[in-house]
Structure formats: C-alpha cells, structure tokens
Design a protein around this motif. Sequence first.
Motif, PDB file in Angstrom:
ATOM      1  N   LYS A 139       0.796  -1.229   0.000  1.00 56.11           N
ATOM      2  CA  LYS A 139       0.000   0.000   0.000  1.00 56.11           C
ATOM      3  C   LYS A 139       0.825   1.274   0.000  1.00 56.11           C
ATOM      4  N   ARG A 140       1.723   1.430   0.991  1.00 56.81           N
ATOM      5  CA  ARG A 140       2.318   2.747   1.197  1.00 56.81           C
ATOM      6  C   ARG A 140       3.676   2.640   1.881  1.00 56.81           C
ATOM      7  N   ILE A 141       4.535   3.619   1.554  1.00 52.08           N
ATOM      8  CA  ILE A 141       5.817   3.751   2.239  1.00 52.08           C
ATOM      9  C   ILE A 141       6.122   5.237   2.399  1.00 52.08           C
ATOM     10  N   VAL A 142       6.764   5.580   3.497  1.00 48.40           N
ATOM     11  CA  VAL A 142       7.283   6.932   3.712  1.00 48.40           C
ATOM     12  C   VAL A 142       8.742   6.766   4.106  1.00 48.40           C
ATOM     13  N   ALA A 143       9.618   7.394   3.336  1.00 47.49           N
ATOM     14  CA  ALA A 143      11.059   7.296   3.569  1.00 47.49           C
ATOM     15  C   ALA A 143      11.642   8.697   3.616  1.00 47.49           C
ATOM     16  N   LEU A 144      12.893   8.784   4.054  1.00 48.93           N
ATOM     17  CA  LEU A 144      13.523  10.101   4.074  1.00 48.93           C
ATOM     18  C   LEU A 144      14.931  10.048   3.532  1.00 48.93           C
ATOM     19  N   LYS A 145      15.339  11.187   3.009  1.00 49.47           N
ATOM     20  CA  LYS A 145      16.689  11.410   2.494  1.00 49.47           C
ATOM     21  C   LYS A 145      17.177  12.716   3.102  1.00 49.47           C
ATOM     22  N   ASN A 146      18.253  12.646   3.856  1.00 48.83           N
ATOM     23  CA  ASN A 146      18.871  13.850   4.390  1.00 48.83           C
ATOM     24  C   ASN A 146      19.789  14.429   3.315  1.00 48.83           C
ATOM     25  N   VAL A 147      19.516  15.633   2.904  1.00 44.05           N
ATOM     26  CA  VAL A 147      20.279  16.271   1.828  1.00 44.05           C
ATOM     27  C   VAL A 147      21.400  17.091   2.457  1.00 44.05           C
ATOM     28  N   THR A 148      22.645  16.749   2.106  1.00 39.05           N
ATOM     29  CA  THR A 148      23.790  17.463   2.682  1.00 39.05           C
ATOM     30  C   THR A 148      24.645  18.078   1.575  1.00 39.05           C
ATOM     31  N   ILE A 149      25.422  19.064   1.942  1.00 40.14           N
ATOM     32  CA  ILE A 149      26.301  19.735   0.976  1.00 40.14           C
ATOM     33  C   ILE A 149      27.371  18.782   0.465  1.00 40.14           C
ATOM     34  N   ASN A 150      27.598  17.655   1.141  1.00 40.36           N
ATOM     35  CA  ASN A 150      28.612  16.678   0.729  1.00 40.36           C
ATOM     36  C   ASN A 150      28.176  15.833  -0.460  1.00 40.36           C
ATOM     37  N   GLN A 166      15.469  17.998   4.616  1.00 41.64           N
ATOM     38  CA  GLN A 166      15.156  16.583   4.796  1.00 41.64           C
ATOM     39  C   GLN A 166      14.012  16.278   3.836  1.00 41.64           C
ATOM     40  N   LEU A 167      14.308  15.461   2.850  1.00 34.91           N
ATOM     41  CA  LEU A 167      13.354  15.107   1.806  1.00 34.91           C
ATOM     42  C   LEU A 167      12.517  13.930   2.293  1.00 34.91           C
ATOM     43  N   ILE A 168      11.216  14.136   2.404  1.00 41.73           N
ATOM     44  CA  ILE A 168      10.295  13.081   2.815  1.00 41.73           C
ATOM     45  C   ILE A 168       9.639  12.534   1.550  1.00 41.73           C
ATOM     46  N   LEU A 169       9.774  11.238   1.347  1.00 40.50           N
ATOM     47  CA  LEU A 169       9.309  10.564   0.135  1.00 40.50           C
ATOM     48  C   LEU A 169       8.112   9.692   0.484  1.00 40.50           C
ATOM     49  N   GLU A 170       6.946  10.038  -0.054  1.00 44.15           N
ATOM     50  CA  GLU A 170       5.716   9.301   0.226  1.00 44.15           C
ATOM     51  C   GLU A 170       5.247   8.638  -1.061  1.00 44.15           C
ATOM     52  N   LEU A 171       5.117   7.315  -1.032  1.00 42.20           N
ATOM     53  CA  LEU A 171       4.659   6.588  -2.217  1.00 42.20           C
ATOM     54  C   LEU A 171       3.480   5.701  -1.877  1.00 42.20           C
ATOM     55  N   ASP A 172       2.487   5.731  -2.753  1.00 42.51           N
ATOM     56  CA  ASP A 172       1.311   4.875  -2.640  1.00 42.51           C
ATOM     57  C   ASP A 172       1.289   3.940  -3.831  1.00 42.51           C
ATOM     58  N   MET A 173       1.087   2.655  -3.567  1.00 44.64           N
ATOM     59  CA  MET A 173       0.999   1.683  -4.647  1.00 44.64           C
ATOM     60  C   MET A 173      -0.397   1.793  -5.276  1.00 44.64           C
ATOM     61  N   LEU A 174      -0.429   2.041  -6.564  1.00 48.10           N
ATOM     62  CA  LEU A 174      -1.703   2.150  -7.272  1.00 48.10           C
ATOM     63  C   LEU A 174      -2.125   0.826  -7.878  1.00 48.10           C
ATOM     64  N   ASN A 175      -1.122   0.068  -8.371  1.00 56.75           N
ATOM     65  CA  ASN A 175      -1.440  -1.175  -9.060  1.00 56.75           C
ATOM     66  C   ASN A 175      -0.217  -2.088  -9.040  1.00 56.75           C
ATOM     67  N   LEU A 176      -0.376  -3.273  -8.494  1.00 54.84           N
ATOM     68  CA  LEU A 176       0.695  -4.271  -8.481  1.00 54.84           C
ATOM     69  C   LEU A 176       0.236  -5.452  -9.308  1.00 54.84           C
ATOM     70  N   ARG A 177       0.930  -5.671 -10.424  1.00 58.78           N
ATOM     71  CA  ARG A 177       0.583  -6.780 -11.310  1.00 58.78           C
ATOM     72  C   ARG A 177       1.665  -7.836 -11.275  1.00 58.78           C
ATOM     73  N   THR A 178       1.514  -8.843 -12.116  1.00 59.67           N
ATOM     74  CA  THR A 178       2.433  -9.975 -12.124  1.00 59.67           C
ATOM     75  C   THR A 178       3.874  -9.563 -12.399  1.00 59.67           C
ATOM     76  N   ARG A 179       4.095  -8.596 -13.288  1.00 58.35           N
ATOM     77  CA  ARG A 179       5.457  -8.194 -13.652  1.00 58.35           C
ATOM     78  C   ARG A 179       5.670  -6.686 -13.648  1.00 58.35           C
ATOM     79  N   ALA A 180       4.683  -5.920 -13.197  1.00 58.85           N
ATOM     80  CA  ALA A 180       4.815  -4.463 -13.223  1.00 58.85           C
ATOM     81  C   ALA A 180       4.069  -3.837 -12.047  1.00 58.85           C
ATOM     82  N   VAL A 181       4.455  -2.615 -11.748  1.00 56.65           N
ATOM     83  CA  VAL A 181       3.837  -1.879 -10.646  1.00 56.65           C
ATOM     84  C   VAL A 181       3.706  -0.404 -11.037  1.00 56.65           C
ATOM     85  N   LYS A 182       2.655   0.223 -10.540  1.00 53.36           N
ATOM     86  CA  LYS A 182       2.449   1.659 -10.726  1.00 53.36           C
ATOM     87  C   LYS A 182       2.278   2.283  -9.350  1.00 53.36           C
TER      88      LYS A 182
END
Length: 146
Positions: free
Chosen positions: A33-44, A107-123
């Motif tokens: 269904k859903r995931i929320v992840a984060l990426k800390n953005v640094t000058i490095n 801090q980049l917060i990444l929110e993804l919702d699965m719309l469609n999970l098929r046998t060989r593909a996902v949206k």
Amino acid sequence: METVFDIKSILDHLPHRYPFLLVDRVVEFEKSKRIVALKNVTINEPFFQGHFPNMPIMPGVLIVEAMGQAGGVLVTQSLPPEKQGNLILFMGFDKVRFRKPVVPGDQLILELDMLNLRTRAVKMAGVAKVDGNVVAEAQLLAAYGD
C-alpha cells in the motif's frame, strides 16, 4: 520519526550503493500500500559540485530517483518471497512536477502509494516534501521479474 527500516535493511532491499543510494531511512510502511522514507540532503552530495557551485540545488531527476528507490523498497517487501530477489527497473514516469528547489540541509520526505501491483509491473504515485511542502510529485511505472 520512528524507524521502520534502517540503512542496513535498506541496503538489503536495494542494489544501490554510495554515491547513488538516495534513501536513508523508512519511517512508515504498509505492505502493498504505502511507504514513507527520508533522504537527508547534505552539501557533501557529489552532484552539488556542479549543480550549481554558487547555488546548490538537488537535481529534479535525483528527487524522482529517490522516490523510485523508496518505491523499490515498497515493492520488494510486497512481493511474494520467491520474487523478492528480482531486480526492479523503471519503465516510465508520468505527471512529473517540480514545485520548489531542494537544497543542502533539507530533509526530503518521500511518500509513495501503490496504485497497481501486477504480475510483472507496478504503478505508484509519489510525492516528495520538505517541511510539509510538496517539492515534487510523479507517477512511477516499474517492471520486475526474471
């Protein structure tokens, strides 16, 4: 934010490594269904050397890539065990929009919702936020399999 998957778990689920691993932590996860992840953005970050030296801005394509990597964790954890080792590859992006620049210190917060999970593909539908403000959004299509 509570950690659901730490960096070690993320490394177990994604083939990406430094300098191209763009997910630091998963803070929410709901299988298929859903995931929320984060990426800390640094000058490095290596891309800031050239994008842009006097005004560092995270490239939009890397924001979308970060969404895709977070989505990759969602997909790998949603597949049946016999398919969890399969490589996931992007097929396309739709409705991509960039709203605000992402800069070092964000801090980049990444929110993804699965719309469609098929046998060989996902949206999936993805949104990237900084301080609660949408900075980018996209629909992602990916294939997986043998």
